[in-house]
Scaffold this motif. Structure first.
Motif, PDB file in Angstrom:
ATOM      1  N   TYR A  50     -90.827 -64.287  12.159  1.00 53.92           N
ATOM      2  CA  TYR A  50     -89.953 -64.654  11.041  1.00 53.92           C
ATOM      3  C   TYR A  50     -89.320 -63.405  10.455  1.00 53.92           C
ATOM      4  N   SER A  81     -92.038 -67.495   6.088  1.00 50.01           N
ATOM      5  CA  SER A  81     -93.122 -67.937   6.977  1.00 50.01           C
ATOM      6  C   SER A  81     -94.460 -68.039   6.254  1.00 50.01           C
ATOM      7  N   THR A  83     -96.314 -65.922   3.978  1.00 47.23           N
ATOM      8  CA  THR A  83     -97.306 -64.852   3.809  1.00 47.23           C
ATOM      9  C   THR A  83     -97.980 -64.966   2.440  1.00 47.23           C
ATOM     10  N   ASP A  99     -89.139 -72.983   0.235  1.00 45.13           N
ATOM     11  CA  ASP A  99     -88.086 -72.391   1.057  1.00 45.13           C
ATOM     12  C   ASP A  99     -87.127 -73.502   1.458  1.00 45.13           C
ATOM     13  N   SER A 242     -84.381 -72.297  -4.417  1.00 43.29           N
ATOM     14  CA  SER A 242     -84.941 -71.400  -5.428  1.00 43.29           C
ATOM     15  C   SER A 242     -84.235 -71.582  -6.771  1.00 43.29           C
ATOM     16  N   MET A 293     -79.238 -68.459   0.269  1.00 42.26           N
ATOM     17  CA  MET A 293     -78.812 -67.254  -0.450  1.00 42.26           C
ATOM     18  C   MET A 293     -78.498 -66.142   0.564  1.00 42.26           C
TER      19      MET A 293
HETATM   20  C1  SAM Z   1     -86.939 -62.330   2.925  1.00 42.00           C
HETATM   21  S1  SAM Z   1     -87.285 -63.988   3.430  1.00 42.00           S
HETATM   22  C2  SAM Z   1     -88.914 -64.233   2.845  1.00 42.00           C
HETATM   23  C3  SAM Z   1     -89.947 -63.798   3.869  1.00 42.00           C
HETATM   24  C4  SAM Z   1     -91.382 -64.074   3.441  1.00 42.00           C
HETATM   25  N1  SAM Z   1     -91.803 -63.157   2.385  1.00 42.00           N
HETATM   26  C5  SAM Z   1     -92.349 -63.955   4.625  1.00 42.00           C
HETATM   27  O1  SAM Z   1     -93.319 -63.199   4.589  1.00 42.00           O
HETATM   28  O2  SAM Z   1     -92.099 -64.625   5.648  1.00 42.00           O
HETATM   29  C6  SAM Z   1     -86.273 -64.928   2.354  1.00 42.00           C
HETATM   30  C7  SAM Z   1     -86.397 -66.446   2.511  1.00 42.00           C
HETATM   31  O3  SAM Z   1     -85.578 -67.072   1.526  1.00 42.00           O
HETATM   32  C8  SAM Z   1     -85.144 -68.314   2.058  1.00 42.00           C
HETATM   33  N2  SAM Z   1     -84.009 -68.766   1.256  1.00 42.00           N
HETATM   34  C9  SAM Z   1     -82.734 -68.326   1.280  1.00 42.00           C
HETATM   35  N3  SAM Z   1     -82.015 -68.939   0.354  1.00 42.00           N
HETATM   36  C10 SAM Z   1     -82.824 -69.809  -0.282  1.00 42.00           C
HETATM   37  C11 SAM Z   1     -82.643 -70.706  -1.364  1.00 42.00           C
HETATM   38  N4  SAM Z   1     -81.473 -70.835  -1.964  1.00 42.00           N
HETATM   39  N5  SAM Z   1     -83.716 -71.419  -1.774  1.00 42.00           N
HETATM   40  C12 SAM Z   1     -84.927 -71.293  -1.185  1.00 42.00           C
HETATM   41  N6  SAM Z   1     -85.140 -70.458  -0.133  1.00 42.00           N
HETATM   42  C13 SAM Z   1     -84.111 -69.712   0.299  1.00 42.00           C
HETATM   43  C14 SAM Z   1     -84.821 -68.015   3.493  1.00 42.00           C
HETATM   44  O4  SAM Z   1     -84.842 -69.195   4.279  1.00 42.00           O
HETATM   45  C15 SAM Z   1     -85.939 -67.027   3.843  1.00 42.00           C
HETATM   46  O5  SAM Z   1     -87.001 -67.710   4.446  1.00 42.00           O
END
Ligand code: SAM
Length: 427
Positions: A50, A81, A83, A99, A242, A293
């Motif tokens: 991921y 994913s 964590t 998510d 979010s 986002m």
């Molecule tokens: C940087 S990643 C997070 C990774 C996570 N910390 C991990 O360990 O796997 C950001 C996440 O935000 C989600 N995302 C993007 N826009 C979003 C939204 N508007 N609402 C909820 N989730 C969103 C994406 O699908 C992505 O999985």
């Protein structure tokens, strides 16, 4: 339809299928920084690649160090994913992971089920042979029509199973499809090519495909058993935005999260193949891409009269005033849309967190051309405007970023970008 599920323990008594190699099985070490090492296996980080996940050991250590009461609830509104939810569960803390990407939520649920001593696998014999090919199948970008029939038979069967009985098989299908389509991947980890002509389409026999999925399920079941820890707290995963969290006011003690960065990563594009398996065709239906986002699509109706702090405002001024093409048009709009999503997410985090609660943000600075995007500072300022106080800000250098993979972006001189862990407390 006949369903046959089996467990890893029942399966261990049966003969193994020969001749199919599972994907790489990294066995690396984790370090106590938020950056997840590429070979990380702790917290089942290796079950599915991921993008931009942070390190499980680091997340767990952070949650353990907070001295949270046993009744505390942890939230990750960009859970990816999973964590955060896994680390919280192993620390005996209840958690909620949100998510908008359904692929992420399947992986997060599989990792959460890692406490089970009997992971559920789905055997090929359970899969019906009665499915007709879809007319406009999004997987047809990579697979020939006959191979598609078997993939759809699997997908159709899994969609009939209870949510916690299909995660392992879904992730096994994700891994199988990734392995089969590897030749379509380029240097940009978030982009995958499509077949340009029929001769490039993948053809795989039904029995061989079944065997690959089974090998992947066996790998996942083994990893789940190796990582098993007694369940000590419940975790809920939900597909939501979010900016509209399905969470009650003042109910969260600690937020640990990493939002998408302003680096033009399109999470829906990055998981095009897995979404296609789930029946989401992002080339025809743009709604998921547009909702995420950081998307490179511009939605209609994004507010242009946002009320932002001075750091975000000056970033927008620098982007709009940049001499490069489309800076005052498309790129300005994309940055506004990103900041609108970020600040709406922060407002929601503020609404659901108890007074005195913590917010830990893992954020990465980046560059627009030669304009430094000080995302950590923007997050601190926007949080302070919503009633948070800064407790700590700790930067880590990041060597390989998406900017460094993009040849055009290398034309601008930049200093090293930093990833920062920002800790705030709600007043
Ligand atoms: C940087 S990643 C997070 C990774 C996570 N910390 C991990 O360990 O796997 C950001 C996440 O935000 C989600 N995302 C993007 N826009 C979003 C939204 N508007 N609402 C909820 N989730 C969103 C994406 O699908 C992505 O999985």
């Amino acid at each position: 339809m006949k369903k046959i599920a089996t467990t890893a323990r029942q399966r261990a008594a049966q003969p193994k299928l020969p001749g199919v190699s599972p994907l790489d099985r990294g066995r690396g070490r984790s370090s106590l920084t938020p950056k997840r090492p590429s070979e990380d296996t702790s917290g089942l980080a290796d079950v599915f690649p991921y993008y931009a996940g942070f390190a499980y050991d680091w997340a767990r250590t952070l949650l353990a160090s907070q001295g949270l009461p046993r009744t505390a609830v942890v939230l990750d509104p960009w859970n990816g994913s999973g964590t955060t939810t896994l680390a919280a569960q192993h620390e005996g803390l209840r958690s909620v992971g949100i998510d908008r990407n359904p692929v992420a939520n399947i992986v997060a649920r599989l990792r959460l089920n890692s406490f089970t001593d009997d992971p559920i696998m789905v055997l090929p014999d359970a899969i019906s042979r009665e499915i007709e090919p879809l007319e406009e199948d999004p997987l047809a970008a990579w697979f020939c029509p006959t191979s598609l029939v078997r993939i759809r038979e699997w997908g159709c069967h899994l969609s009939t199973l209870p949510i916690d009985e299909c995660n392992l098989a879904y992730v096994a299908l994700f891994r199988t499809i990734r392995a089969l389509t590897r030749s379509f991947e380029g240097s940009n980890p978030t982009w995958v090519k499509r077949a340009k002509e029929p001769s490039e389409l993948i053809s795989i026999e039904r029995a061989k495909f079944d065997a690959m999925v089974l090998v992947e399920q066996e790998f996942l079941a083994t990893r789940v058993l190796e990582s098993a820890e007694a369940p000590s707290a419940s975790a809920q995963i939900a597909t939501a935005l979010s900016g509209a969290l399905p969470v009650a006011n003042n109910s969260i003690d600690s937020v640990l999260t990493s939002p998408p960065y302003l680096t033009r990563i399109d999470y829906a594009v990055a998981y095009t193949r897995e979404l296609a398996l789930l029946g989401v065709d992002i080339s025809r239906d743009r709604s998921l891409r547009a909702a995420l986002m950081g998307t490179t699509l511009i939605r209609s109706g994004t507010a242009s009269d946002l009320s932002l702090g001075s750091i975000a405002d000056s970033l927008l001024a620098d982007i709009s005033g940049h001499s490069s093409k489309a800076s005052s048009g498309y790129y300005r709009k994309q940055a506004i849309q990103y900041l609108a999503d970020l600040t709406q997410g922060l407002s929601e985090i503020t609404r659901v967190t108890k007074p005195g609660g913590f917010l830990h943000l893992v954020v990465q600075d980046s560059y627009y051309k030669d304009v430094h995007v000080r995302l950590a500072n923007i997050c601190v300022e926007e949080s302070e405007l919503r009633g948070w106080s800064l407790v700590n800000s700790e930067p880590y250098a990041v060597r390989r970023t998406l900017t460094s993979l993009n040849k055009a972006a290398r034309n601008y001189k930049k200093s090293e970008v930093a990833e920062t862990v920002v800790t705030l407390r709600k007043n």
